[in-house]
Design a protein around this motif. Structure first.
Motif, PDB file in Angstrom:
ATOM      1  N   ALA A   1       0.847  -1.188   0.000  1.00  0.00           N
ATOM      2  CA  ALA A   1       0.000   0.000   0.000  1.00  0.00           C
ATOM      3  C   ALA A   1       0.879   1.233   0.000  1.00  0.00           C
ATOM      4  CB  ALA A   1      -0.917  -0.005   1.226  1.00  0.00           C
ATOM      5  N   GLY A   2       0.381   2.301  -0.579  1.00  0.00           N
ATOM      6  CA  GLY A   2       1.125   3.547  -0.602  1.00  0.00           C
ATOM      7  C   GLY A   2       0.209   4.715  -0.316  1.00  0.00           C
ATOM      8  N   VAL A   3       0.715   5.696   0.364  1.00  0.00           N
ATOM      9  CA  VAL A   3      -0.040   6.903   0.692  1.00  0.00           C
ATOM     10  C   VAL A   3       0.540   8.071  -0.071  1.00  0.00           C
ATOM     11  CG1 VAL A   3      -0.613   8.559   2.524  1.00  0.00           C
ATOM     12  CG2 VAL A   3      -0.662   6.116   2.987  1.00  0.00           C
ATOM     13  N   GLY A   4      -0.337   8.944  -0.523  1.00  0.00           N
ATOM     14  CA  GLY A   4       0.118  10.185  -1.126  1.00  0.00           C
ATOM     15  C   GLY A   4       0.706  10.044  -2.504  1.00  0.00           C
ATOM     16  N   PHE A   5       0.376   8.988  -3.215  1.00  0.00           N
ATOM     17  CA  PHE A   5       0.855   8.867  -4.581  1.00  0.00           C
ATOM     18  C   PHE A   5       0.354  10.030  -5.405  1.00  0.00           C
ATOM     19  CE2 PHE A   5       0.702   4.154  -3.701  1.00  0.00           C
ATOM     20  CZ  PHE A   5       2.060   3.992  -3.664  1.00  0.00           C
ATOM     21  N   SER A   6      -0.844  10.492  -5.076  1.00  0.00           N
ATOM     22  CA  SER A   6      -1.453  11.561  -5.847  1.00  0.00           C
ATOM     23  C   SER A   6      -2.137  12.528  -4.892  1.00  0.00           C
ATOM     24  CB  SER A   6      -2.473  10.963  -6.820  1.00  0.00           C
ATOM     25  OG  SER A   6      -3.163  11.983  -7.483  1.00  0.00           O
ATOM     26  N   GLN A   7      -1.403  13.483  -4.393  1.00  0.00           N
ATOM     27  CA  GLN A   7      -1.969  14.449  -3.450  1.00  0.00           C
ATOM     28  C   GLN A   7      -2.310  15.740  -4.171  1.00  0.00           C
ATOM     29  OE1 GLN A   7      -0.545  14.463   0.346  1.00  0.00           O
ATOM     30  NE2 GLN A   7      -2.013  15.961   0.984  1.00  0.00           N
ATOM     31  N   THR A   8      -3.466  16.264  -3.845  1.00  0.00           N
ATOM     32  CA  THR A   8      -3.912  17.521  -4.434  1.00  0.00           C
ATOM     33  C   THR A   8      -3.777  18.602  -3.382  1.00  0.00           C
ATOM     34  OG1 THR A   8      -5.524  16.228  -5.678  1.00  0.00           O
ATOM     35  CG2 THR A   8      -5.844  18.610  -5.632  1.00  0.00           C
ATOM     36  N   PRO A   9      -2.736  19.445  -3.442  1.00  0.00           N
ATOM     37  CA  PRO A   9      -2.494  20.439  -2.406  1.00  0.00           C
ATOM     38  C   PRO A   9      -3.661  21.397  -2.182  1.00  0.00           C
ATOM     39  CG  PRO A   9      -0.620  20.296  -3.897  1.00  0.00           C
ATOM     40  CD  PRO A   9      -1.720  19.473  -4.485  1.00  0.00           C
ATOM     41  N   SER A  10      -4.383  21.763  -3.220  1.00  0.00           N
ATOM     42  CA  SER A  10      -5.456  22.745  -3.055  1.00  0.00           C
ATOM     43  C   SER A  10      -6.633  22.203  -2.263  1.00  0.00           C
ATOM     44  CB  SER A  10      -5.944  23.218  -4.418  1.00  0.00           C
ATOM     45  OG  SER A  10      -6.459  22.130  -5.153  1.00  0.00           O
ATOM     46  N   THR A  11      -6.849  20.884  -2.273  1.00  0.00           N
ATOM     47  CA  THR A  11      -8.001  20.327  -1.570  1.00  0.00           C
ATOM     48  C   THR A  11      -7.602  19.513  -0.358  1.00  0.00           C
ATOM     49  OG1 THR A  11      -7.996  18.286  -2.841  1.00  0.00           O
ATOM     50  CG2 THR A  11      -9.285  20.129  -3.727  1.00  0.00           C
ATOM     51  N   GLY A  12      -6.364  19.050  -0.329  1.00  0.00           N
ATOM     52  CA  GLY A  12      -5.941  18.189   0.759  1.00  0.00           C
ATOM     53  C   GLY A  12      -6.408  16.765   0.576  1.00  0.00           C
ATOM     54  N   SER A  13      -7.156  16.477  -0.488  1.00  0.00           N
ATOM     55  CA  SER A  13      -7.639  15.117  -0.693  1.00  0.00           C
ATOM     56  C   SER A  13      -6.505  14.246  -1.202  1.00  0.00           C
ATOM     57  CB  SER A  13      -8.817  15.112  -1.667  1.00  0.00           C
ATOM     58  OG  SER A  13      -8.417  15.555  -2.936  1.00  0.00           O
ATOM     59  N   GLN A  14      -6.699  12.951  -1.084  1.00  0.00           N
ATOM     60  CA  GLN A  14      -5.628  12.037  -1.420  1.00  0.00           C
ATOM     61  C   GLN A  14      -6.177  10.756  -2.018  1.00  0.00           C
ATOM     62  OE1 GLN A  14      -2.780  12.495   1.820  1.00  0.00           O
ATOM     63  NE2 GLN A  14      -2.266  10.402   1.413  1.00  0.00           N
ATOM     64  N   ALA A  15      -5.460  10.200  -2.956  1.00  0.00           N
ATOM     65  CA  ALA A  15      -5.783   8.879  -3.482  1.00  0.00           C
ATOM     66  C   ALA A  15      -4.628   7.967  -3.124  1.00  0.00           C
ATOM     67  CB  ALA A  15      -5.978   8.934  -4.993  1.00  0.00           C
ATOM     68  N   ASP A  16      -4.941   6.866  -2.519  1.00  0.00           N
ATOM     69  CA  ASP A  16      -3.931   5.893  -2.105  1.00  0.00           C
ATOM     70  C   ASP A  16      -4.203   4.590  -2.843  1.00  0.00           C
ATOM     71  OD1 ASP A  16      -3.265   7.847  -0.195  1.00  0.00           O
ATOM     72  OD2 ASP A  16      -4.671   6.988   1.238  1.00  0.00           O
ATOM     73  N   ALA A  17      -3.202   3.748  -2.941  1.00  0.00           N
ATOM     74  CA  ALA A  17      -3.363   2.511  -3.698  1.00  0.00           C
ATOM     75  C   ALA A  17      -2.989   1.297  -2.876  1.00  0.00           C
ATOM     76  CB  ALA A  17      -2.500   2.549  -4.952  1.00  0.00           C
ATOM     77  N   LEU A  18      -3.659   0.193  -3.179  1.00  0.00           N
ATOM     78  CA  LEU A  18      -3.343  -1.110  -2.618  1.00  0.00           C
ATOM     79  C   LEU A  18      -3.011  -2.004  -3.807  1.00  0.00           C
ATOM     80  CD1 LEU A  18      -6.439  -1.528  -0.274  1.00  0.00           C
ATOM     81  CD2 LEU A  18      -4.187  -0.657   0.330  1.00  0.00           C
TER      82      LEU A  18
END
Length: 171
Positions: free
Chosen positions: A152-169
């Motif tokens: 698993a990985g965190v922050g592969f795709s972080q959107t600074p303007s929203t703070g939202s995040q997509a992580d992958a397994l």
């Protein structure tokens, strides 16, 4: 979105909105990509958002994980963070994300378990366990014989303007 487009068929994608104003639009877009590409979309700690976008389930922080979710949403995939051996033995969870396995730059990462302690936790977990924290091209090979269900990985795709995040397994 770039992460969702790069993942192999069957991989899991966790969308953690963190209260972003555009969370519904982002979740809908991720859901469309997930359906088209054969990905499993989970939404982090927001059951209403998960239901609205037709996600496959929910990813829960350790403090929210428990059997009650299984009763509320029997058809959903439920994953949960587990930072302790006890947390990884909770019933009603389909998979655990164990962390931090290796040293990580993440603000929330605790002291690293290392491959041996990670393997011990995998063996006692109540469900398959994924490795998170400091997992990269150099460290992933050390997890081969641990029994990990995947990475698993965190922050592969972080959107600074929203703070939202997509992580992958990944398996």
């Amino acid at each position: 979105m770039a992460l969702a487009l790069s993942l192999p068929r069957g991989a899991g994608l966790v969308y953690r909105a963190f209260g972003a104003a555009n969370r519904l639009e982002v979740a809908r877009a991720l859901g469309a990509v997930a359906r088209r590409r054969g990905l499993v979309l989970l939404v982090g700690a927001d059951p209403d958002l998960a239901a609205r976008v037709g996600a496959a389930g929910l990813h829960l922080p350790e403090r929210l994980a428990g059997r009650a979710w299984r009763l509320r949403r029997p058809g959903w995939i439920l994953t949960a963070a587990a930072h302790s051996p006890r947390a990884a033995r909770r019933p009603g969870i389909d998979a655990f994300i164990l962390s931090a396995v290796f040293p990580s730059a993440s603000r929330s990462a605790g002291p690293p378990l290392g491959a041996l302690r990670f393997a011990q936790r995998v063996r006692t977990a109540a469900a398959p366990a994924y490795a998170l924290g400091g997992v990269n091209d150099q460290t992933a090979g050390r997890l081969r014989m641990t029994g990990a269900a995947g990475l698993a990985g965190v922050g592969f795709s972080q959107t600074p303007s929203t703070g939202s995040q997509a992580d992958a397994l990944r398996t």
